[in-house]
Design a protein around this motif. Structure first.
Motif, mmCIF file in Angstrom:
data_model
loop_
_atom_site.group_PDB
_atom_site.id
_atom_site.type_symbol
_atom_site.label_atom_id
_atom_site.label_comp_id
_atom_site.label_asym_id
_atom_site.label_seq_id
_atom_site.Cartn_x
_atom_site.Cartn_y
_atom_site.Cartn_z
ATOM 1 N N GLN A 129 45.010 38.190 48.293
ATOM 2 C CA GLN A 129 45.472 39.414 47.645
ATOM 3 C C GLN A 129 46.993 39.500 47.769
ATOM 4 O O GLN A 129 47.558 39.168 48.802
ATOM 5 C CB GLN A 129 44.838 40.632 48.319
ATOM 6 N N GLU A 188 42.450 52.816 39.240
ATOM 7 C CA GLU A 188 42.351 51.522 38.582
ATOM 8 C C GLU A 188 42.515 51.804 37.101
ATOM 9 O O GLU A 188 41.688 52.482 36.494
ATOM 10 C CB GLU A 188 41.002 50.857 38.865
ATOM 11 N N LYS A 197 43.028 44.994 34.969
ATOM 12 C CA LYS A 197 42.376 43.736 35.340
ATOM 13 C C LYS A 197 42.049 43.684 36.827
ATOM 14 O O LYS A 197 42.211 42.666 37.473
ATOM 15 C CB LYS A 197 43.251 42.534 34.966
ATOM 16 N N GLY A 198 41.609 44.796 37.395
ATOM 17 C CA GLY A 198 41.231 44.828 38.800
ATOM 18 C C GLY A 198 42.344 45.218 39.746
ATOM 19 O O GLY A 198 42.119 45.329 40.947
ATOM 20 N N THR A 250 44.286 36.804 39.515
ATOM 21 C CA THR A 250 44.341 37.889 38.531
ATOM 22 C C THR A 250 45.573 37.722 37.655
ATOM 23 O O THR A 250 46.683 37.556 38.149
ATOM 24 C CB THR A 250 44.409 39.263 39.232
ATOM 25 N N PRO A 303 44.198 41.430 43.177
ATOM 26 C CA PRO A 303 43.192 40.487 43.680
ATOM 27 C C PRO A 303 43.583 39.032 43.394
ATOM 28 O O PRO A 303 44.375 38.756 42.480
ATOM 29 C CB PRO A 303 41.930 40.868 42.906
ATOM 30 N N ARG A 322 47.626 39.620 34.441
ATOM 31 C CA ARG A 322 47.772 40.784 33.574
ATOM 32 C C ARG A 322 48.720 40.395 32.457
ATOM 33 O O ARG A 322 49.840 39.956 32.698
ATOM 34 C CB ARG A 322 48.318 41.994 34.327
#
Length: 190
Positions: A178, A91, A96-97, A124, A121, A126
């Protein structure tokens, strides 16, 4: 020394780390470097200095010479096989996850190919970033908004996008599910 030769060092470090059952963070802590730097070394995205190589050898409890023993030899095979589940998961600080599963990385010729599966996820975003690579993304699961410069693409399962990574690019999973991307980077050498 040719780039293909230097790529052997990163692969050797990864091999020794895995043989010892150590993760990136454990080796990085013992080497007094960040896990991100160690990952970039293993994936041949950066070359380590001699003091850093020494620290890594100490953390892995091997002589420094063992990290570079294949450099200059013709003992490398013509293929790389990565079995399911053997990809290194990370990660990234800016992710950001997002979870990156690096399934292939080579240090060949004047380029470096890195292939990852990215798990994004729900909800989310980015922010835009750029890099010195050519990139290919393929939507394996779900749908995603992918920004490329001033253009916004709605990509769906089965869609593929190839682009110059120096163009700022962002992603946005606006769904409740997801999203899974297959991503290939062809990193340029300077």
């Amino acid at each position: 020394m040719r780039n293909v030769e230097l790529g052997k060092v990163g692969r050797k470090i990864r091999q020794l780390r895995k043989e010892r059952g150590m993760n990136l963070q454990e080796v990085a802590d013992k080497s007094d470097i960040t896990a991100g730097l160690l990952s970039r070394i293993e994936n041949f995205r950066t070359l380590p200095s001699l003091p850093v190589l020494h620290n890594i050898s100490m953390a892995l409890t091997v002589p420094l010479a063992e990290l570079v023993d294949l450099v200059g030899s013709n003992g490398e095979s013509n293929y790389i096989l990565v079995r399911k589940g053997e990809g290194e998961k990370e990660e990234r600080d800016d992710s950001k996850g997002l979870i990156y599963e690096n399934i292939l990385s080579t240090g060949l010729a004047e380029t470096n190919l890195q292939v990852s599966i990215i798990y994004i996820p729900p909800h989310t975003y980015r922010k835009p970033l750029s890099n010195d690579s050519m990139e290919l993304i393929h939507v394996v699961q779900g749908s995603i908004e992918y920004g490329l410069g001033d253009t916004l693409f709605n990509l769906y399962q089965g869609d593929t996008l190839f682009f110059d990574g120096s163009i700022p690019h962002s992603l946005n999973n606006t769904t409740d599910e997801q999203v899974v991307l297959f991503k290939g980077y062809l990193l340029r050498r300077k």
